[in-house]
Design a protein around this motif. Structure first.
Motif, short mmCIF file in Angstrom:
data_model
loop_
_atom_site.label_atom_id
_atom_site.label_comp_id
_atom_site.label_asym_id
_atom_site.label_seq_id
_atom_site.Cartn_x
_atom_site.Cartn_y
_atom_site.Cartn_z
N GLN A 28 0.75 -1.29 0.53
CA GLN A 28 0.26 0.15 0.32
C GLN A 28 1.11 1.30 -0.01
OE1 GLN A 28 -2.16 0.07 3.51
NE2 GLN A 28 -3.98 1.49 2.70
N THR A 29 2.09 1.23 0.80
CA THR A 29 2.64 2.41 0.41
C THR A 29 3.66 2.46 -0.56
OG1 THR A 29 2.85 1.80 3.08
CG2 THR A 29 4.53 3.14 1.99
N VAL A 30 4.26 0.90 -1.44
CA VAL A 30 4.40 1.70 -2.40
C VAL A 30 3.67 2.60 -3.92
CG1 VAL A 30 5.73 0.35 -4.09
CG2 VAL A 30 6.14 -0.35 -2.28
N ALA A 31 2.30 1.58 -3.74
CA ALA A 31 1.50 2.27 -4.64
C ALA A 31 1.05 3.75 -4.02
CB ALA A 31 0.00 1.33 -3.94
N GLN A 32 1.13 4.32 -3.11
CA GLN A 32 1.08 5.82 -2.75
C GLN A 32 1.79 6.05 -3.47
OE1 GLN A 32 -2.00 6.99 -1.45
NE2 GLN A 32 -0.83 8.31 -1.88
N ASN A 33 2.77 5.65 -3.40
CA ASN A 33 4.08 6.29 -3.48
C ASN A 33 4.08 6.83 -5.16
OD1 ASN A 33 5.74 6.85 -1.34
ND2 ASN A 33 6.38 5.25 -1.37
N ARG A 34 4.41 6.03 -6.42
CA ARG A 34 3.83 5.74 -7.13
C ARG A 34 2.56 6.31 -7.59
NH1 ARG A 34 5.34 3.38 -11.73
NH2 ARG A 34 4.12 2.97 -13.47
N ASP A 86 11.61 9.28 -9.90
CA ASP A 86 11.94 8.40 -9.08
C ASP A 86 11.19 8.57 -7.67
OD1 ASP A 86 13.19 5.96 -8.33
OD2 ASP A 86 14.96 6.71 -8.36
N TYR A 87 11.02 7.61 -6.84
CA TYR A 87 10.14 7.63 -6.50
C TYR A 87 10.27 6.20 -5.09
CZ TYR A 87 7.09 3.34 -7.95
OH TYR A 87 7.02 2.84 -8.56
N PRO A 88 10.25 7.01 -3.95
CA PRO A 88 10.83 5.61 -2.73
C PRO A 88 10.61 4.33 -2.83
CG PRO A 88 9.99 7.74 -1.42
CD PRO A 88 9.54 8.01 -2.85
N ARG A 89 11.18 3.51 -2.19
CA ARG A 89 10.82 1.93 -2.62
C ARG A 89 10.81 1.57 -3.95
NH1 ARG A 89 7.89 0.72 2.56
NH2 ARG A 89 9.59 2.09 4.07
N SER A 90 10.80 2.04 -4.88
CA SER A 90 10.35 1.66 -6.52
C SER A 90 11.87 0.58 -7.16
CB SER A 90 10.74 3.34 -6.83
OG SER A 90 11.87 3.57 -7.03
N ALA A 91 10.89 -0.02 -7.78
CA ALA A 91 12.03 -0.79 -8.93
C ALA A 91 12.40 -0.40 -9.64
CB ALA A 91 11.10 -1.90 -9.18
N GLN A 92 10.83 0.98 -10.33
CA GLN A 92 11.44 1.61 -11.84
C GLN A 92 10.90 2.57 -11.61
OE1 GLN A 92 10.09 -1.04 -14.76
NE2 GLN A 92 8.01 -1.08 -14.26
N PRO A 93 11.57 3.29 -12.16
CA PRO A 93 11.07 5.33 -11.83
C PRO A 93 9.76 4.87 -12.72
CG PRO A 93 12.55 5.17 -13.12
CD PRO A 93 12.82 3.83 -13.06
N VAL A 94 9.08 6.36 -12.39
CA VAL A 94 7.62 6.42 -13.69
C VAL A 94 8.11 7.81 -14.85
CG1 VAL A 94 5.87 7.90 -13.39
CG2 VAL A 94 5.85 6.19 -11.60
N ARG A 95 7.67 7.06 -15.76
CA ARG A 95 8.42 8.04 -17.13
C ARG A 95 6.78 8.74 -17.74
NH1 ARG A 95 13.29 7.43 -18.67
NH2 ARG A 95 15.10 5.48 -17.29
N PRO A 101 12.01 13.02 -1.03
CA PRO A 101 12.34 11.66 -1.60
C PRO A 101 12.34 11.00 -2.97
CG PRO A 101 10.02 11.81 -0.29
CD PRO A 101 10.79 13.23 -0.62
N TYR A 102 11.53 12.67 -3.91
CA TYR A 102 10.78 12.28 -5.18
C TYR A 102 12.38 12.83 -5.87
CZ TYR A 102 6.64 10.51 -3.21
OH TYR A 102 5.73 9.74 -2.81
N ARG A 103 12.52 12.14 -6.98
CA ARG A 103 13.85 12.80 -7.70
C ARG A 103 13.30 13.03 -9.06
NH1 ARG A 103 16.45 9.39 -5.00
NH2 ARG A 103 16.33 7.79 -6.73
N ARG A 104 13.10 14.99 -9.81
CA ARG A 104 12.52 14.67 -11.08
C ARG A 104 13.81 14.59 -12.29
NH1 ARG A 104 8.99 19.11 -10.87
NH2 ARG A 104 11.21 20.64 -11.22
N SER A 105 13.27 14.94 -13.09
CA SER A 105 14.23 15.18 -14.36
C SER A 105 13.65 14.91 -16.20
CB SER A 105 15.42 14.56 -14.51
OG SER A 105 15.22 12.81 -15.04
N VAL A 106 14.19 16.29 -16.55
CA VAL A 106 13.06 16.38 -17.88
C VAL A 106 14.38 16.62 -18.77
CG1 VAL A 106 11.24 17.30 -18.96
CG2 VAL A 106 11.92 18.07 -16.26
N VAL A 107 14.08 15.37 -19.92
CA VAL A 107 14.45 15.08 -21.41
C VAL A 107 14.31 15.58 -22.17
CG1 VAL A 107 16.31 13.61 -22.55
CG2 VAL A 107 16.11 13.53 -20.45
#
Length: 135
Positions: free
Chosen positions: A42-48, A111-120, A89-95
């Motif tokens: 539930q925590t991972v889902a909220q972070n995502r 990129d978010y905490p406890r993430s397997a892969q970032p959101v793109r 805790p979150y890291r954002r970049s733009v290309v």
């Protein structure tokens, strides 16, 4: 004088009680483990969900800018609300990539905490006829 109780009505033995207690313990430990796993997921889902909201919100901010001045950005640390924060805790970049003279491709990565892969989040930005950047 003692009355003899028939074998079928004697009750539970100590061994059967021990087996029942062991089964109950295993069951309760399984429930506790499942509950802990549920809280973690539930925590991972909220972070995502927060990361997706940050990416979508920033994509909308980029669309409001002058398309001729939009450029790639380095990693920015953010809070869960998308506000820049030094140790967020979150890291954002733009290309930003030129697809054509008047078309940009924006890749927003969060990129978010406890993430397997970032959101793109990938979107396109149309620059119009090119007259707005000719100053």
């Amino acid at each position: 004088m003692r009355r003899r109780i028939p074998r079928t009505r004697r009750g539970f033995s100590l061994v059967s009680m021990m087996v029942a207690m062991i089964l109950l313990t295993v069951g309760l430990l399984s429930l506790a483990g499942a509950n802990a796993q549920t809280v973690t997921l539930q925590t991972v889902a909220q972070n995502r969900t927060n990361a997706i909201a940050i990416a979508r919100s920033y994509a909308e901010q980029l669309r409001t800018r002058d398309p001729w001045r939009v450029q790639s950005e380095p990693v920015t640390r953010l809070s869960a609300d998308g506000v820049p924060q030094v140790n967020g805790p979150y890291r954002r970049s733009v290309v930003v990539r030129d697809v054509r003279r008047n078309l940009l491709q924006l890749d927003i990565v969060v990129d978010y905490p406890r993430s397997a892969q970032p959101v793109r989040l990938t979107t396109a930005l149309f620059r119009g006829n090119g007259l707005s950047g000719a100053l």
